[in-house]
Motif scaffolding. Structure first.
Motif, PDB file in Angstrom:
ATOM      1  N   MET A 157       5.652   6.279 -13.085  1.00 32.74           N
ATOM      2  CA  MET A 157       6.109   6.547 -11.714  1.00 32.74           C
ATOM      3  C   MET A 157       6.168   8.060 -11.508  1.00 32.74           C
ATOM      4  O   MET A 157       6.696   8.775 -12.365  1.00 32.74           O
ATOM      5  CB  MET A 157       7.503   5.947 -11.489  1.00 32.74           C
ATOM      6  N   VAL A 158       5.609   8.523 -10.397  1.00 36.21           N
ATOM      7  CA  VAL A 158       5.660   9.951 -10.074  1.00 36.21           C
ATOM      8  C   VAL A 158       6.079  10.109  -8.618  1.00 36.21           C
ATOM      9  O   VAL A 158       5.892   9.197  -7.810  1.00 36.21           O
ATOM     10  CB  VAL A 158       4.308  10.663 -10.327  1.00 36.21           C
ATOM     11  N   PRO A 159       6.648  11.279  -8.273  1.00 37.78           N
ATOM     12  CA  PRO A 159       7.087  11.490  -6.887  1.00 37.78           C
ATOM     13  C   PRO A 159       5.938  11.289  -5.894  1.00 37.78           C
ATOM     14  O   PRO A 159       4.813  11.719  -6.148  1.00 37.78           O
ATOM     15  CB  PRO A 159       7.567  12.954  -6.891  1.00 37.78           C
ATOM     16  N   GLY A 160       6.255  10.617  -4.792  1.00 34.84           N
ATOM     17  CA  GLY A 160       5.256  10.380  -3.752  1.00 34.84           C
ATOM     18  C   GLY A 160       4.674   8.977  -3.785  1.00 34.84           C
ATOM     19  O   GLY A 160       4.003   8.566  -2.837  1.00 34.84           O
ATOM     20  N   MET A 161       4.931   8.231  -4.858  1.00 35.33           N
ATOM     21  CA  MET A 161       4.460   6.842  -4.900  1.00 35.33           C
ATOM     22  C   MET A 161       5.383   5.969  -4.057  1.00 35.33           C
ATOM     23  O   MET A 161       6.596   6.179  -4.028  1.00 35.33           O
ATOM     24  CB  MET A 161       4.463   6.303  -6.345  1.00 35.33           C
ATOM     25  N   ILE A 162       4.797   5.010  -3.383  1.00 30.78           N
ATOM     26  CA  ILE A 162       5.569   4.055  -2.578  1.00 30.78           C
ATOM     27  C   ILE A 162       5.152   2.645  -2.999  1.00 30.78           C
ATOM     28  O   ILE A 162       3.960   2.336  -3.041  1.00 30.78           O
ATOM     29  CB  ILE A 162       5.313   4.264  -1.065  1.00 30.78           C
ATOM     30  N   PHE A 163       6.143   1.826  -3.348  1.00 31.25           N
ATOM     31  CA  PHE A 163       5.844   0.445  -3.754  1.00 31.25           C
ATOM     32  C   PHE A 163       7.039  -0.452  -3.450  1.00 31.25           C
ATOM     33  O   PHE A 163       8.114   0.030  -3.082  1.00 31.25           O
ATOM     34  CB  PHE A 163       5.464   0.388  -5.241  1.00 31.25           C
ATOM     35  N   THR A 164       6.809  -1.748  -3.616  1.00 34.28           N
ATOM     36  CA  THR A 164       7.887  -2.701  -3.338  1.00 34.28           C
ATOM     37  C   THR A 164       8.571  -3.138  -4.629  1.00 34.28           C
ATOM     38  O   THR A 164       7.949  -3.204  -5.688  1.00 34.28           O
ATOM     39  CB  THR A 164       7.340  -3.959  -2.638  1.00 34.28           C
ATOM     40  N   ILE A 165       9.860  -3.434  -4.495  1.00 36.31           N
ATOM     41  CA  ILE A 165      10.597  -4.126  -5.556  1.00 36.31           C
ATOM     42  C   ILE A 165      10.964  -5.477  -4.963  1.00 36.31           C
ATOM     43  O   ILE A 165      11.678  -5.538  -3.958  1.00 36.31           O
ATOM     44  CB  ILE A 165      11.864  -3.356  -5.972  1.00 36.31           C
ATOM     45  N   GLU A 166      10.430  -6.544  -5.531  1.00 37.16           N
ATOM     46  CA  GLU A 166      10.576  -7.857  -4.910  1.00 37.16           C
ATOM     47  C   GLU A 166      10.517  -8.997  -5.933  1.00 37.16           C
ATOM     48  O   GLU A 166       9.652  -9.864  -5.840  1.00 37.16           O
ATOM     49  CB  GLU A 166       9.506  -8.049  -3.833  1.00 37.16           C
ATOM     50  N   PRO A 167      11.414  -8.998  -6.905  1.00 37.19           N
ATOM     51  CA  PRO A 167      11.373 -10.071  -7.899  1.00 37.19           C
ATOM     52  C   PRO A 167      11.647 -11.435  -7.266  1.00 37.19           C
ATOM     53  O   PRO A 167      12.495 -11.568  -6.388  1.00 37.19           O
ATOM     54  CB  PRO A 167      12.499  -9.689  -8.871  1.00 37.19           C
ATOM     55  N   MET A 168      10.883 -12.425  -7.716  1.00 39.71           N
ATOM     56  CA  MET A 168      11.103 -13.811  -7.297  1.00 39.71           C
ATOM     57  C   MET A 168      11.834 -14.483  -8.452  1.00 39.71           C
ATOM     58  O   MET A 168      11.289 -14.579  -9.556  1.00 39.71           O
ATOM     59  CB  MET A 168       9.769 -14.491  -7.030  1.00 39.71           C
ATOM     60  N   ILE A 169      13.057 -14.917  -8.169  1.00 38.46           N
ATOM     61  CA  ILE A 169      13.921 -15.382  -9.253  1.00 38.46           C
ATOM     62  C   ILE A 169      14.216 -16.866  -9.102  1.00 38.46           C
ATOM     63  O   ILE A 169      14.649 -17.318  -8.031  1.00 38.46           O
ATOM     64  CB  ILE A 169      15.189 -14.512  -9.283  1.00 38.46           C
ATOM     65  N   ASN A 170      13.918 -17.606 -10.171  1.00 38.54           N
ATOM     66  CA  ASN A 170      14.036 -19.063 -10.148  1.00 38.54           C
ATOM     67  C   ASN A 170      15.276 -19.521 -10.893  1.00 38.54           C
ATOM     68  O   ASN A 170      15.615 -18.975 -11.941  1.00 38.54           O
ATOM     69  CB  ASN A 170      12.802 -19.708 -10.796  1.00 38.54           C
ATOM     70  N   MET A 171      15.893 -20.561 -10.356  1.00 37.16           N
ATOM     71  CA  MET A 171      17.061 -21.126 -11.017  1.00 37.16           C
ATOM     72  C   MET A 171      16.654 -21.830 -12.314  1.00 37.16           C
ATOM     73  O   MET A 171      17.393 -21.830 -13.281  1.00 37.16           O
ATOM     74  CB  MET A 171      17.726 -22.109 -10.069  1.00 37.16           C
ATOM     75  N   GLY A 172      15.475 -22.412 -12.327  1.00 35.94           N
ATOM     76  CA  GLY A 172      14.998 -23.128 -13.516  1.00 35.94           C
ATOM     77  C   GLY A 172      13.861 -22.402 -14.206  1.00 35.94           C
ATOM     78  O   GLY A 172      13.974 -21.223 -14.518  1.00 35.94           O
ATOM     79  N   VAL A 173      12.763 -23.116 -14.386  1.00 35.42           N
ATOM     80  CA  VAL A 173      11.614 -22.535 -15.105  1.00 35.42           C
ATOM     81  C   VAL A 173      10.897 -21.498 -14.232  1.00 35.42           C
ATOM     82  O   VAL A 173      10.969 -21.570 -13.000  1.00 35.42           O
ATOM     83  CB  VAL A 173      10.611 -23.631 -15.531  1.00 35.42           C
ATOM     84  N   PRO A 174      10.208 -20.547 -14.866  1.00 33.60           N
ATOM     85  CA  PRO A 174       9.482 -19.538 -14.077  1.00 33.60           C
ATOM     86  C   PRO A 174       8.181 -20.072 -13.480  1.00 33.60           C
ATOM     87  O   PRO A 174       7.586 -19.409 -12.629  1.00 33.60           O
ATOM     88  CB  PRO A 174       9.185 -18.444 -15.106  1.00 33.60           C
ATOM     89  N   ASP A 175       7.759 -21.247 -13.912  1.00 36.00           N
ATOM     90  CA  ASP A 175       6.430 -21.739 -13.526  1.00 36.00           C
ATOM     91  C   ASP A 175       6.371 -22.117 -12.048  1.00 36.00           C
ATOM     92  O   ASP A 175       7.329 -22.637 -11.484  1.00 36.00           O
ATOM     93  CB  ASP A 175       6.053 -22.936 -14.392  1.00 36.00           C
ATOM     94  N   ILE A 176       5.196 -21.893 -11.486  1.00 38.69           N
ATOM     95  CA  ILE A 176       4.986 -22.109 -10.047  1.00 38.69           C
ATOM     96  C   ILE A 176       3.655 -22.808  -9.816  1.00 38.69           C
ATOM     97  O   ILE A 176       2.811 -22.855 -10.713  1.00 38.69           O
ATOM     98  CB  ILE A 176       4.972 -20.755  -9.299  1.00 38.69           C
ATOM     99  N   TYR A 177       3.476 -23.322  -8.610  1.00 42.19           N
ATOM    100  CA  TYR A 177       2.155 -23.813  -8.207  1.00 42.19           C
ATOM    101  C   TYR A 177       1.949 -23.519  -6.732  1.00 42.19           C
ATOM    102  O   TYR A 177       2.904 -23.313  -5.981  1.00 42.19           O
ATOM    103  CB  TYR A 177       2.005 -25.317  -8.493  1.00 42.19           C
ATOM    104  N   VAL A 178       0.691 -23.484  -6.332  1.00 44.58           N
ATOM    105  CA  VAL A 178       0.344 -23.221  -4.933  1.00 44.58           C
ATOM    106  C   VAL A 178       0.026 -24.538  -4.234  1.00 44.58           C
ATOM    107  O   VAL A 178      -0.704 -25.370  -4.769  1.00 44.58           O
ATOM    108  CB  VAL A 178      -0.880 -22.269  -4.834  1.00 44.58           C
ATOM    109  N   ASP A 179       0.611 -24.726  -3.058  1.00 38.80           N
ATOM    110  CA  ASP A 179       0.373 -25.914  -2.230  1.00 38.80           C
ATOM    111  C   ASP A 179      -1.127 -26.051  -1.948  1.00 38.80           C
ATOM    112  O   ASP A 179      -1.737 -25.158  -1.358  1.00 38.80           O
ATOM    113  CB  ASP A 179       1.145 -25.741  -0.915  1.00 38.80           C
ATOM    114  N   GLU A 180      -1.705 -27.180  -2.357  1.00 37.42           N
ATOM    115  CA  GLU A 180      -3.148 -27.356  -2.161  1.00 37.42           C
ATOM    116  C   GLU A 180      -3.507 -27.606  -0.693  1.00 37.42           C
ATOM    117  O   GLU A 180      -4.625 -27.357  -0.269  1.00 37.42           O
ATOM    118  CB  GLU A 180      -3.663 -28.518  -3.020  1.00 37.42           C
TER     119      GLU A 180
END
Ligand SMILES: [Zn+2]
Length: 291
Positions: A235-258
């Motif tokens: 990380m260096v000055p002038g960088m811009i980014f998001t902090i956006e963790p997706m936090i699950n109550m159970g397992v970290p695994d996910i799937y995309v709606d087909e």
């Protein structure tokens, strides 16, 4: 580095100053990290003061839109109504909703309820019920500059365990913000976020991360929240980014709606929460531009 400037050339940053009096020492410092094998930012990822100012104007609209949603969201409302609010408020303020038409996304905002991790598509059929938790993810284009942030909303009174997930996820973002420091690594921040989620019994989605933002909707770097200290990009000055963790109550695994190829769900059907901020790396830490 992708440019080879001589000491007396004009600096790449557009300041109009000679390279040796501007970013030469900065580039030399970055090169040292690169030579040690670290991932380092390209010049394109380092915003100029003018760009930062323009991105901040976009962020102001993003914040106002989320404030507007915050004042009006309630049980009985459809997510389609949230979409309308976001479209109307954004355009009224002179902006364009960035999600609309982005890679074919059909709406102006992402609305992700309960076990939806992200990229929920607003619909007249999705009605908010008392006890739901929902992420509303707003992104704005203003005069060509992009901003991006999201908040969680608890609809009416929610179960204590749902409230705790929402609160701990916010804490994870706050802890991440406190660990954005120039000349350290994105992995340093990721590790503290991951630790805080873990000690609360939660898991973090691995496949979807944050991103650079400002000149484009999604830029480099990729921002993980499960990486080890000392890894990922410098990380260096002038960088811009998001902090956006997706936090699950159970397992970290996910799937995309087909059915729609967008909406991401938790594999185990348990709740997921996410807050998102856009940060600017400064000389001694970071500035939160958008929340
Ligand atoms: Zn410069």
């Amino acid at each position: 580095m992708n440019t080879k400037l001589e000491r007396n050339d004009l600096c790449w940053c557009g300041s109009g100053r000679k390279y040796k009096k501007c970013h030469m020492a900065f580039d030399d410092k970055i090169r040292l990290f690169s030579e040690q094998g670290h991932l380092v930012p390209e010049h394109e990822m380092i915003k100029t003061p003018e760009q930062i100012q323009a991105i901040k104007e976009s962020c102001k609209i993003n914040i106002a839109v989320l404030d507007y949603v915050s004042e009006n969201i309630r049980a009985g409302m459809s997510t389609e109504e949230i979409d309308k609010m976001v479209y109307e408020k954004t355009t009224q303020l002179g902006g364009i909703p960035a999600p609309l038409g982005f890679e074919g996304f059909p709406k102006s905002v992402c609305t992700s309820i309960n076990d939806q991790v992200c990229h929920g598509i607003p619909s007249e059929e999705d009605i908010l019920h008392e006890g739901d938790i929902i992420n509303v993810d707003v992104s704005t284009i203003y005069h060509g500059y992009f901003s991006d942030s999201s908040r969680m909303f608890c609809i009416g009174s929610v179960a204590p365990e749902a409230k705790k997930l929402v609160d701990v996820t916010k804490e994870c973002v706050d802890i991440g913000i406190a660990h954005v420091k120039p000349w350290t690594f994105l992995g340093d921040m990721a590790a503290v976020i991951n630790d805080h989620a873990k000690i609360n019994g939660y898991s973090i989605v691995r496949e979807i991360g944050g991103h650079g933002v400002g000149l484009q909707f999604h830029e480099e770097p990729w921002v993980s929240y499960v990486s080890e200290p000392g890894t990922e990009m410098l990380m260096v000055p002038g960088m811009i980014f998001t902090i956006e963790p997706m936090i699950n109550m159970g397992v970290p695994d996910i799937y995309v709606d087909e059915a729609n190829d967008w909406t991401v769900y938790t594999d185990d059907g348990q709740l997921s929460a996410q807050w998102e901020v856009t940060v600017l790396v400064t000389e001694d830490g970071c500035e939160v531009l958008c929340w």
